[in-house]
Scaffold this motif. Structure first.
Motif, short mmCIF file in Angstrom:
data_model
loop_
_atom_site.label_atom_id
_atom_site.label_comp_id
_atom_site.label_asym_id
_atom_site.label_seq_id
_atom_site.Cartn_x
_atom_site.Cartn_y
_atom_site.Cartn_z
N TYR A 16 26.36 21.72 8.60
CA TYR A 16 25.67 22.28 7.44
C TYR A 16 26.52 22.23 6.19
O TYR A 16 26.01 22.12 5.08
CB TYR A 16 25.26 23.74 7.73
CG TYR A 16 24.24 23.84 8.82
CD1 TYR A 16 23.00 23.21 8.69
CD2 TYR A 16 24.48 24.54 9.99
CE1 TYR A 16 22.06 23.29 9.69
CE2 TYR A 16 23.54 24.62 11.00
CZ TYR A 16 22.32 23.99 10.84
OH TYR A 16 21.38 24.05 11.83
N PRO A 19 26.97 18.45 3.69
CA PRO A 19 26.24 18.09 2.46
C PRO A 19 26.76 18.82 1.23
O PRO A 19 26.79 18.25 0.13
CB PRO A 19 24.80 18.52 2.76
CG PRO A 19 24.71 18.56 4.23
CD PRO A 19 26.07 18.95 4.72
N LEU A 70 10.04 14.26 -1.65
CA LEU A 70 9.94 15.12 -0.47
C LEU A 70 9.00 14.50 0.56
O LEU A 70 9.33 14.42 1.75
CB LEU A 70 9.43 16.50 -0.91
CG LEU A 70 9.23 17.55 0.18
CD1 LEU A 70 10.50 17.74 0.96
CD2 LEU A 70 8.80 18.87 -0.45
N VAL A 286 17.95 11.56 0.73
CA VAL A 286 17.48 12.94 0.90
C VAL A 286 17.33 13.28 2.39
O VAL A 286 17.72 14.37 2.83
CB VAL A 286 16.15 13.13 0.15
CG1 VAL A 286 15.48 14.43 0.56
CG2 VAL A 286 16.38 13.11 -1.35
N GLY A 290 19.51 16.19 3.97
CA GLY A 290 18.83 17.37 4.53
C GLY A 290 18.94 17.45 6.04
O GLY A 290 18.22 18.22 6.66
N ARG A 291 19.86 16.70 6.62
CA ARG A 291 20.13 16.73 8.06
C ARG A 291 18.89 16.43 8.89
O ARG A 291 18.72 16.98 9.97
CB ARG A 291 20.73 18.07 8.50
CG ARG A 291 21.88 18.61 7.67
CD ARG A 291 23.18 18.05 8.09
NE ARG A 291 23.34 16.72 7.49
CZ ARG A 291 24.48 16.08 7.47
NH1 ARG A 291 25.54 16.57 7.99
NH2 ARG A 291 24.55 14.89 6.92
N HIS A 293 16.17 17.63 8.77
CA HIS A 293 15.41 18.84 9.07
C HIS A 293 14.51 19.15 7.87
O HIS A 293 14.96 19.11 6.73
CB HIS A 293 16.37 20.01 9.33
CG HIS A 293 15.66 21.24 9.81
ND1 HIS A 293 14.91 22.03 8.97
CD2 HIS A 293 15.55 21.78 11.03
CE1 HIS A 293 14.39 23.02 9.67
NE2 HIS A 293 14.76 22.89 10.93
N GLY A 296 15.92 21.52 5.28
CA GLY A 296 17.06 20.91 4.61
C GLY A 296 16.59 19.86 3.61
O GLY A 296 17.11 19.76 2.49
N ILE A 297 15.60 19.09 4.03
CA ILE A 297 15.08 18.03 3.18
C ILE A 297 14.42 18.60 1.94
O ILE A 297 14.51 18.03 0.85
CB ILE A 297 14.10 17.15 3.99
CG1 ILE A 297 14.89 16.33 5.00
CG2 ILE A 297 13.30 16.24 3.08
CD1 ILE A 297 14.05 15.61 6.00
N PHE A 299 15.34 21.24 0.26
CA PHE A 299 16.40 21.52 -0.71
C PHE A 299 16.99 20.23 -1.26
O PHE A 299 17.23 20.09 -2.47
CB PHE A 299 17.50 22.39 -0.09
CG PHE A 299 17.06 23.81 0.12
CD1 PHE A 299 16.80 24.63 -0.97
CD2 PHE A 299 16.89 24.34 1.40
CE1 PHE A 299 16.38 25.93 -0.79
CE2 PHE A 299 16.48 25.63 1.59
CZ PHE A 299 16.21 26.44 0.49
N ALA A 300 17.22 19.27 -0.36
CA ALA A 300 17.82 18.01 -0.80
C ALA A 300 16.92 17.30 -1.79
O ALA A 300 17.40 16.68 -2.75
CB ALA A 300 18.11 17.12 0.41
N SER A 301 15.60 17.40 -1.58
CA SER A 301 14.69 16.69 -2.50
C SER A 301 14.71 17.35 -3.88
O SER A 301 14.58 16.66 -4.90
CB SER A 301 13.27 16.67 -1.94
OG SER A 301 12.70 17.95 -1.99
#
Lengths: 383, 308
Positions: A16, A19, A70, A286, A290-291, A293, A296-297, A299-301
């Motif tokens: 975690y 990233p 996303l 992304v 976001g692992r 998941h 996670g994705i 937030f990454a997006s």
């Protein structure tokens, strides 16, 4: 010297944290770059990452930008979990936008509640169509999906260009490579007045939940992840691996197609040559960031969308090139890959090489039998 | 059909095939050593942009090509460190290299879009270039075309007849056994990766300094990926890579040819041809998995953790 040593198990915490480390390293490298370009680093970082979202309109724009990324990234995550290396989200997005636009233009005079859903479904079907090609080639001919999806990206871009320069061009558009504007019945409704935030963002959030449930609560989702972790086990368990590969591609195609069609029926409002500034490629980053998941994705997006907005803001306010965004994305992915090493490995500092010594060891036979004196003398060398 | 037209088509085929041949040879060596570098496209772009910038400012094409190769090598070094030393997944690292290269090249080249320079001139080989038809097709190219063919010949000899070539192949087949008999696996792989980077950089510069002497974002247009498919097509054999490169070169000018014949299909649709052909070729090749297994380096793409 430093040396990497296997932890023996993966570190959950670092999985975690990695990233975050990657993000921080990207910021540091970015700041150095700003200094080299003669821009004040703090002010530039502020322009890049804070200013774009400092008011409500900015936040809504973040949602507008994040929605397509996303959708694509969620679809890609399903593929990557199943160990299907789909790089074709960009092509599937373009196809979704193209087929959706074709549907919208054929229904230009239609009115009613059914118009928009039909257009969206047409777009999703377009994405699915473009995704089942590599699925078919992979399951029937063992064709490497990385190469086939990349080629399909280039092909779809050219088909899109052909369409906007040809059959879908607005007949009253003074020969510009653009389609006619879509009608109000075909445009995605705006969620908040005064912003451009459209229903596509809501659909993207829905996709996060659906895929999360699919992956963590359904048997098919479980089968898919087993396939990704260990194809042999999946095979011995009797899972239908080919069907799973198809399903992964179809899910991704549908979501990427939806991303494409909600771009043309949302913020753009017509078919244009450049409906995506590489959302499908950013989605790869992304998905990994976001692992794989859904949460996670999500937030990454948002982070990736912020990079797009920040790039535009820095171009307007500071005259920095827009290509900065692409550079930041590349750095981020590299740092992530580098940081990910420490999930499975730790750094140890090699002490001085131990001097060679030979133990006069006589290994006793574990079973305690009298053969122990037959064991050869073993020299324990530390290499 | 007009003999001049055929001559021109074959002449252009060789020119457009040359950058693909360079990349494919670099990647072939890399894959022979067991490393799958999907970053060819990114390294080519970096070569193209740095080659152009250096040549633009120094007005020396030689320096341009040199720095293009250096740019490719530096990019491949990045790939090497992350995939070899940090044991990252080679596929993901290669993809990252391509994304990074495309971002960085667009960033660096921003001020050079729309600028032009004088490309590499053709050097006719005396006497041979005077042969009718063949002279034009084969012997009136720029020097890099000849270098690419000579390089292919050298590599053919390298893998067939030299001890070093055998070592590269051994490392690609079984790094564990190679290390056990004392071969420097990591060193060999690094050298192969760096060679691949240099070739990709050179190929990129061939695009930006010879074929169309200018810089445009993402001007490689998937040639790096086509070269990756080409290595499979060539079943990891140098001599087949030459044929394949010119075949793909031919495909990528096909739309010009068809337009020349007055075929009225949209140029955008015709531009998909090289990509469609690549997919079709891949399908035909991969149908026969036994053949691929027979020719592909056994440890291709697999991470290797040295015990030393």
């Amino acid at each position: 010297m430093f040396k990497l040593e296997s932890r023996g198990h993966d570190s959950k915490l670092l999985a975690y944290a990695s990233p975050l480390f990657a993000g921080v390293l990207t910021l540091i490298c970015g700041s150095i770059l700003f200094v080299l370009l003669g821009k004040p680093p703090l002010e530039t970082l502020y322009t890049f990452f804070i200013l774009p979202i400092s008011d409500l309109y900015g936040l809504s724009e973040l949602g507008v930008k994040a929605a397509p990324i996303l959708l694509c990234a969620i679809g890609l995550a399903v593929c990557y979990r199943a160990n299907v290396w789909n790089i074709g989200a960009e092509g599937q997005l373009l196809m979704g936008g193209l087929v959706g636009s074709w549907a919208a233009l054929s229904l230009l005079d239609a009115q009613g509640m059914w118009v928009l859903p039909s257009v969206l479904i047409a777009g999703m079907l377009g994405g699915i169509f473009w995704a089942v090609i590599p699925a078919y080639l992979k399951t029937h001919f063992n064709t490497n999906e990385i190469l086939s999806t990349i080629m399909l990206n280039y092909i779809s871009l050219n088909i899109l260009l052909f369409a906007v320069h040809g059959p879908l061009k607005d007949p009253h558009g003074y020969n510009f490579p653009e389609s006619a504007l879509f009608s109000a019945a075909q445009e995605l409704p705006i969620l908040f007045d005064g912003t451009r935030l459209h229903l596509g963002a809501g659909l993207a959030l829905l996709a996060v939940v659906v895929v999360w449930v699919f992956l963590s609560k359904t048997f098919v989702g479980f089968q898919m992840q087993v396939l990704g972790k260990d194809a042999r086990s999946a095979h011995f368990a009797g899972f239908k691996d080919k069907k799973l590969v198809w399903l992964a591609f179809i899910i991704c195609g549908a979501l990427a197609g939806l991303a494409g069609v909600s771009e043309v029926t949302g913020p753009i409002g017509q078919l244009v040559p450049n409906i995506s500034p590489g959302y499908g490629f950013s989605a790869i980053i992304v998905a990994f960031l976001g692992r794989l998941h859904p949460i996670g994705i999500l937030f990454a997006s948002l982070l990736m969308a912020l990079m797009y907005l920040g790039g535009e803001m820095a171009q307007i306010n500071l005259g920095l090139p827009l290509a900065m965004t692409g550079l930041f994305q590349g750095m981020l992915l590299f740092f992530l890959l580098a940081c990910d090493i420490f999930i499975g490995y730790r750094v140890v500092i090699n002490k001085r090489k131990p001097t060679r010594h030979i133990e006069p060891a006589v290994l006793s036979n574990p079973s305690g039998a009298s053969t122990s004196n037959l064991a050869p003398p073993v020299s324990l060398e530390n290499k | 059909m007009d003999i001049n037209l055929i001559t021109n088509i074959l002449y252009m085929t060789i020119i457009t095939g040359t950058p693909i041949l360079f990349v494919a040879l670099g990647e072939l060596v890399c894959e022979k050593s067991g490393v799958l570098n999907l970053g060819q496209e990114g390294m080519m772009l970096m070569g193209a942009v740095f080659g152009f910038i250096v040549a633009y400012h120094t007005e020396s094409l030689l320096l341009g090509f040199t720095f293009a190769m250096i740019a490719g090598v530096l990019m491949s070094l990045l790939f090497g460190v992350i995939s070899m030393h940090l044991n990252a997944n080679q596929v993901a690292t290669g993809l990252a290299l391509t994304i990074f290269g495309s971002g960085l090249s667009a960033f660096v080249g921003i001020d050079y879009i729309g600028k032009g320079l004088e490309g590499l001139s053709k050097s006719n080989i005396p006497l041979l270039s005077d042969i009718p038809v063949l002279g034009k097709i084969l012997f009136s190219h720029d020097i890099l075309v000849y270098i690419s063919i000579m390089l292919a010949a050298v590599l053919y000899y390298f893998f067939k007849n030299t001890r070093a070539g055998l070592i590269v192949k051994a490392v690609g087949e079984s790094p564990e056994s190679s290390e056990a008999i004392g071969l420097p696996v990591l060193k060999v792989r690094y050298l192969a990766i760096l060679f691949g980077g240099a070739m990709a950089g050179l190929a990129g510069a061939y695009l930006s300094l010879v074929i169309t002497p200018l810089w445009a974002d993402n001007m490689t247009a998937g040639r790096g990926w086509i070269a990756l498919a080409l290595v499979v097509f060539a079943s990891w054999r140098v001599e087949r890579a030459i044929i394949g490169a010119y075949l793909f070169g031919f495909m990528s000018i096909m739309h010009l040819i068809l337009q020349g014949f007055g075929v009225s299909i949209s140029s955008n649709l015709l531009a998909t041809l090289p990509y469609v052909v690549t997919i079709v070729v891949l399908v035909f090749l991969s149908k026969n998995q036994a053949r691929i297994k027979l020719f592909a380096p056994v440890s291709l793409g697999k991470p290797f953790h040295s015990n030393r």
